[in-house]
Scaffold this motif. Structure first.
Motif, PDB file in Angstrom:
ATOM      1  N   GLY A 214       9.289  41.926 -25.356  1.00  0.00           N
ATOM      2  CA  GLY A 214       7.864  42.184 -25.576  1.00  0.00           C
ATOM      3  C   GLY A 214       7.540  43.606 -25.132  1.00  0.00           C
ATOM      4  N   PHE A 215       6.269  43.950 -25.233  1.00  0.00           N
ATOM      5  CA  PHE A 215       5.848  45.315 -24.887  1.00  0.00           C
ATOM      6  C   PHE A 215       5.443  45.406 -23.422  1.00  0.00           C
ATOM      7  N   PHE A 216       5.784  46.539 -22.785  1.00  0.00           N
ATOM      8  CA  PHE A 216       5.147  46.908 -21.517  1.00  0.00           C
ATOM      9  C   PHE A 216       5.030  48.423 -21.489  1.00  0.00           C
ATOM     10  N   GLN A 217       3.955  48.929 -20.891  1.00  0.00           N
ATOM     11  CA  GLN A 217       3.761  50.380 -20.809  1.00  0.00           C
ATOM     12  C   GLN A 217       4.967  50.997 -20.107  1.00  0.00           C
ATOM     13  N   ASN A 218       5.379  52.209 -20.550  1.00  0.00           N
ATOM     14  CA  ASN A 218       6.598  52.734 -19.923  1.00  0.00           C
ATOM     15  C   ASN A 218       6.392  53.837 -18.893  1.00  0.00           C
ATOM     16  N   LEU A 245      -8.014  42.819 -26.797  1.00  0.00           N
ATOM     17  CA  LEU A 245      -7.313  42.721 -28.079  1.00  0.00           C
ATOM     18  C   LEU A 245      -5.984  43.457 -27.976  1.00  0.00           C
ATOM     19  N   TYR A 246      -4.911  42.873 -28.516  1.00  0.00           N
ATOM     20  CA  TYR A 246      -3.549  43.408 -28.377  1.00  0.00           C
ATOM     21  C   TYR A 246      -3.216  43.441 -26.879  1.00  0.00           C
ATOM     22  N   SER A 247      -3.387  42.298 -26.239  1.00  0.00           N
ATOM     23  CA  SER A 247      -3.379  42.239 -24.767  1.00  0.00           C
ATOM     24  C   SER A 247      -2.010  42.373 -24.141  1.00  0.00           C
ATOM     25  N   GLY A 248      -0.926  42.171 -24.909  1.00  0.00           N
ATOM     26  CA  GLY A 248       0.390  42.124 -24.268  1.00  0.00           C
ATOM     27  C   GLY A 248       0.380  41.040 -23.201  1.00  0.00           C
ATOM     28  N   GLY A 250      -1.384  40.989 -20.602  1.00  0.00           N
ATOM     29  CA  GLY A 250      -2.679  40.970 -19.900  1.00  0.00           C
ATOM     30  C   GLY A 250      -2.836  42.089 -18.885  1.00  0.00           C
ATOM     31  N   THR A 251      -2.007  43.122 -19.035  1.00  0.00           N
ATOM     32  CA  THR A 251      -1.975  44.210 -18.031  1.00  0.00           C
ATOM     33  C   THR A 251      -3.363  44.756 -17.700  1.00  0.00           C
ATOM     34  N   PHE A 252      -4.113  45.173 -18.722  1.00  0.00           N
ATOM     35  CA  PHE A 252      -5.384  45.855 -18.423  1.00  0.00           C
ATOM     36  C   PHE A 252      -6.487  44.878 -18.024  1.00  0.00           C
ATOM     37  N   SER A 253      -6.465  43.647 -18.541  1.00  0.00           N
ATOM     38  CA  SER A 253      -7.431  42.648 -18.060  1.00  0.00           C
ATOM     39  C   SER A 253      -7.265  42.494 -16.554  1.00  0.00           C
ATOM     40  N   PHE A 266      -6.054  38.282 -26.909  1.00  0.00           N
ATOM     41  CA  PHE A 266      -5.587  38.127 -28.288  1.00  0.00           C
ATOM     42  C   PHE A 266      -4.298  38.934 -28.429  1.00  0.00           C
ATOM     43  N   GLU A 267      -3.222  38.283 -28.861  1.00  0.00           N
ATOM     44  CA  GLU A 267      -1.915  38.963 -28.911  1.00  0.00           C
ATOM     45  C   GLU A 267      -1.010  38.168 -29.855  1.00  0.00           C
ATOM     46  N   GLU A 268      -0.148  38.893 -30.619  1.00  0.00           N
ATOM     47  CA  GLU A 268       0.704  38.157 -31.570  1.00  0.00           C
ATOM     48  C   GLU A 268       2.033  37.702 -30.971  1.00  0.00           C
ATOM     49  N   SER A 269       2.503  38.366 -29.917  1.00  0.00           N
ATOM     50  CA  SER A 269       3.819  38.001 -29.368  1.00  0.00           C
ATOM     51  C   SER A 269       3.709  36.771 -28.474  1.00  0.00           C
ATOM     52  N   THR A 292      -3.106  33.353 -29.983  1.00  0.00           N
ATOM     53  CA  THR A 292      -1.810  33.919 -30.360  1.00  0.00           C
ATOM     54  C   THR A 292      -1.793  34.093 -31.873  1.00  0.00           C
ATOM     55  N   GLY A 293      -1.484  35.293 -32.323  1.00  0.00           N
ATOM     56  CA  GLY A 293      -1.459  35.558 -33.760  1.00  0.00           C
ATOM     57  C   GLY A 293      -1.973  36.959 -34.001  1.00  0.00           C
ATOM     58  N   LYS A 294      -2.163  37.290 -35.269  1.00  0.00           N
ATOM     59  CA  LYS A 294      -2.618  38.633 -35.621  1.00  0.00           C
ATOM     60  C   LYS A 294      -4.105  38.764 -35.289  1.00  0.00           C
ATOM     61  N   VAL A 295      -4.439  39.814 -34.554  1.00  0.00           N
ATOM     62  CA  VAL A 295      -5.820  40.052 -34.144  1.00  0.00           C
ATOM     63  C   VAL A 295      -6.768  40.065 -35.350  1.00  0.00           C
ATOM     64  N   GLU A 296      -6.305  40.684 -36.454  1.00  0.00           N
ATOM     65  CA  GLU A 296      -7.189  40.814 -37.625  1.00  0.00           C
ATOM     66  C   GLU A 296      -7.525  39.450 -38.233  1.00  0.00           C
ATOM     67  N   LYS A 297      -6.733  38.420 -37.892  1.00  0.00           N
ATOM     68  CA  LYS A 297      -7.037  37.066 -38.377  1.00  0.00           C
ATOM     69  C   LYS A 297      -7.816  36.282 -37.321  1.00  0.00           C
ATOM     70  N   MET A 315      -9.382  47.411 -26.603  1.00  0.00           N
ATOM     71  CA  MET A 315      -8.266  47.239 -27.546  1.00  0.00           C
ATOM     72  C   MET A 315      -7.227  48.340 -27.395  1.00  0.00           C
ATOM     73  N   ASP A 316      -5.994  47.917 -27.398  1.00  0.00           N
ATOM     74  CA  ASP A 316      -4.848  48.806 -27.189  1.00  0.00           C
ATOM     75  C   ASP A 316      -3.799  48.463 -28.246  1.00  0.00           C
ATOM     76  N   PRO A 317      -4.092  48.825 -29.522  1.00  0.00           N
ATOM     77  CA  PRO A 317      -3.196  48.404 -30.612  1.00  0.00           C
ATOM     78  C   PRO A 317      -1.894  49.204 -30.619  1.00  0.00           C
ATOM     79  N   PRO A 318      -0.914  48.773 -31.435  1.00  0.00           N
ATOM     80  CA  PRO A 318       0.291  49.583 -31.577  1.00  0.00           C
ATOM     81  C   PRO A 318      -0.036  50.909 -32.274  1.00  0.00           C
ATOM     82  N   ARG A 319       0.986  51.771 -32.381  1.00  0.00           N
ATOM     83  CA  ARG A 319       0.785  53.133 -32.901  1.00  0.00           C
ATOM     84  C   ARG A 319       0.042  53.181 -34.235  1.00  0.00           C
TER      85      ARG A 319
HETATM   86  C1  LIG Z   1       0.463  49.122 -27.355  1.00  0.00           C
HETATM   87  S1  LIG Z   1       0.841  47.445 -26.985  1.00  0.00           S
HETATM   88  C2  LIG Z   1      -0.398  47.100 -25.764  1.00  0.00           C
HETATM   89  C3  LIG Z   1      -0.176  45.880 -24.933  1.00  0.00           C
HETATM   90  C4  LIG Z   1      -1.012  45.760 -23.674  1.00  0.00           C
HETATM   91  N1  LIG Z   1      -2.365  46.209 -23.838  1.00  0.00           N
HETATM   92  C5  LIG Z   1      -0.345  46.479 -22.517  1.00  0.00           C
HETATM   93  O1  LIG Z   1      -0.871  47.484 -22.038  1.00  0.00           O
HETATM   94  O2  LIG Z   1       0.747  46.052 -22.098  1.00  0.00           O
HETATM   95  C6  LIG Z   1       0.305  46.627 -28.430  1.00  0.00           C
HETATM   96  C7  LIG Z   1       0.444  45.121 -28.383  1.00  0.00           C
HETATM   97  O3  LIG Z   1      -0.095  44.612 -29.602  1.00  0.00           O
HETATM   98  C8  LIG Z   1       0.719  43.557 -30.083  1.00  0.00           C
HETATM   99  N2  LIG Z   1       0.446  43.517 -31.534  1.00  0.00           N
HETATM  100  C9  LIG Z   1       0.901  44.361 -32.489  1.00  0.00           C
HETATM  101  N3  LIG Z   1       0.303  44.085 -33.680  1.00  0.00           N
HETATM  102  C10 LIG Z   1      -0.546  43.046 -33.456  1.00  0.00           C
HETATM  103  C11 LIG Z   1      -1.451  42.322 -34.279  1.00  0.00           C
HETATM  104  N4  LIG Z   1      -1.615  42.627 -35.563  1.00  0.00           N
HETATM  105  N5  LIG Z   1      -2.168  41.319 -33.718  1.00  0.00           N
HETATM  106  C12 LIG Z   1      -2.009  41.003 -32.401  1.00  0.00           C
HETATM  107  N6  LIG Z   1      -1.172  41.667 -31.581  1.00  0.00           N
HETATM  108  C13 LIG Z   1      -0.446  42.685 -32.082  1.00  0.00           C
HETATM  109  C14 LIG Z   1       2.116  43.901 -29.658  1.00  0.00           C
HETATM  110  O4  LIG Z   1       2.909  42.748 -29.545  1.00  0.00           O
HETATM  111  C15 LIG Z   1       1.860  44.589 -28.293  1.00  0.00           C
HETATM  112  O5  LIG Z   1       1.926  43.654 -27.256  1.00  0.00           O
END
Ligand SMILES: C[S@@+](CC[C@H](N)C(=O)[O-])C[C@H]1O[C@@H](n2cnc3c(N)ncnc32)[C@H](O)[C@@H]1O
Length: 393
Positions: A214-218, A245-248, A250-253, A266-269, A292-297, A315-319
């Motif tokens: 899964g994701f974690f900030q590096n 949104l895109y919580s991973g 739950g780091t920032f919460s 809300f997180e898909e992983s 759990t699932g895609k945020v947009e849904k 919200m902290d979405p992917p790139r």
């Molecule tokens: C940049 S990371 C941020 C995670 C978290 N905020 C953190 O700081 O650890 C983006 C997160 O969005 C999730 N993700 C990517 N696309 C998504 C989507 N469409 N719906 C829900 N989650 C998604 C990834 O699994 C990842 O955990």
């Protein structure tokens, strides 16, 4: 064609920018104030990309990069510049990009924040397959500056010291494994992405569970700075509900909003969500809802039937940023008093903010850049939007 150019500034991405007869020339590796000899690589009607052949008049700021691989490896763009200068230019890039894309008041931009380390800050590294032979252990590599070649290295200046063994060791990759990630836990043990394992990382005063796949900030110190800034906004606006949104995991919460009466993730992983549940439980923070699932849904369905005054969305979405349908929803419905957007891609952030701001329901309150990835072109930016007529932070 070779030509001489005077470089005026460093643009987002790290290229030096100069002009010849009004046409913009982008030159990788050239610094502001330098006169350079360049060769045109790509020429378009209004701009050109050129390679640096020779520095004719060097900048007083030019330094020798510390990394021997910097020319071939595509990872770093700023090693030829002292770190304080890099920070100065990154802050300018954020300001100019916001001014060009949005009607942005310079007073809304805070100074760039950085950690104590400009090298040795990464707690995770991904390396690529180097041989097609699947059944033999092999050394792994970075992808080169040309986006194609494999660059085998003995060490990476950006990686934490405890990761150094991964670069020279041989690794047995699975049949379809093209690359492998290596991540450090809070005791500096290495976890890899070839199997799912959960481990702990320390951030702020939390010891958080995360997953090897899964994701974690590096960059943890900079993550903590972002957490502090977000916590200050949470304290100022006192939301009744925090939607991550895109919580991973739950780091920032947990770093910034643990006292908010209701928290939704809300997180898909599924791996990250499993860790988030554990993290909230161990921190003794109630988690009001998990999707759990895609945020947009999942998020539009939830929010349209669960509106509540005092909502703050983080919200902290992917790139790639947020889905266009989500930006449209946020622009039309003003479903929250406050929206905080954290992005690791400046252009994508501007695209999404522009979209969210189209219907004039929100205004920018503050923008804070963070240097999450020193010596590279990347900039992390936190933007706070507030519903028009709402409380000020
Ligand atoms: C940049 S990371 C941020 C995670 C978290 N905020 C953190 O700081 O650890 C983006 C997160 O969005 C999730 N993700 C990517 N696309 C998504 C989507 N469409 N719906 C829900 N989650 C998604 C990834 O699994 C990842 O955990």
């Amino acid at each position: 064609m070779d030509m001489e150019i005077k470089i005026e500034k460093l643009v987002f991405g790290g290229d030096g920018l100069g002009f010849v007869n009004g046409k913009a020339f982008f030159v990788e590796g050239a610094l502001p104030g330098e006169k350079v000899l360049v060769r045109i690589l790509i020429e378009k009607p209004n701009y050109a990309k050129a390679s640096l052949l020779r520095v004719l008049e060097p900048s007083p700021h030019r330094i020798i990069p510390v990394c021997p691989y910097v020319e071939r490896c595509g990872g770093c763009q700023y090693q030829h510049l002292p770190y304080p200068e890099e920070l100065k230019w990154k802050e300018k890039q954020v300001l100019e990009s916001f001014q060009q894309s949005l009607q942005f008041d310079l007073k809304l931009l805070s100074p760039i924040q950085c950690g104590k380390k400009e090298y040795g800050y990464r707690n995770s590294i991904s390396l690529h397959r180097t041989t097609e032979k699947n059944n033999k252990p092999q050394r792994l590599s970075f992808i080169g500056r040309d986006n194609y070649s494999k660059v085998m290295i003995d060490h990476c200046m950006l990686a934490e010291d405890h990761l150094k063994e991964i670069f020279t060791a041989e690794h047995q990759l699975g049949r379809k494994e093209e690359r492998r990630s290596f991540k450090l836990d809070e005791k500096n043990r290495i976890f890899t992405s070839d199997e799912e394992r959960i481990y702990r990382i320390r951030a702020g005063n939390q010891s958080l569970w995360t997953s090897s796949i899964g994701f974690f900030q590096n960059n943890i110190p900079v993550t903590e700075l972002i957490g502090k800034q977000l916590a200050a906004w949470v304290k100022a606006v006192k939301p009744t509900r925090f939607i991550d949104l895109y919580s991973g995991v739950g780091t920032f919460s947990l770093l910034s909003a643990a006292t908010v009466p209701e928290i939704f993730c809300f997180e898909e992983s599924v791996h990250s969500i499993g860790c988030a549940r554990r993290n909230f439980k161990e921190a003794n923070v109630p988690l009001t809802g998990v999707f759990t699932g895609k945020v947009e849904k999942t998020f539009p369905r939830f929010i349209l039937s669960n509106q509540k005054p005092g909502t703050m969305i983080f919200m902290d979405p992917p790139r790639l940023g947020i889905a266009s349908s989500l930006a449209t929803l946020l622009s039309k419905e003003a479903v929250a008093e406050n929206i905080v957007y954290l992005s690791c891609d400046l252009q994508i952030l501007l695209r999404d903010l522009k979209h969210i701001l189209t219907n004039n329901r929100y205004e920018i309150q503050a923008v804070v850049p963070f240097d999450m990835f020193p010596r590279t072109k990347h900039i992390e930016v936190l933007a706070h939007l507030q519903k028009k007529g709402g409380r000020h932070s």
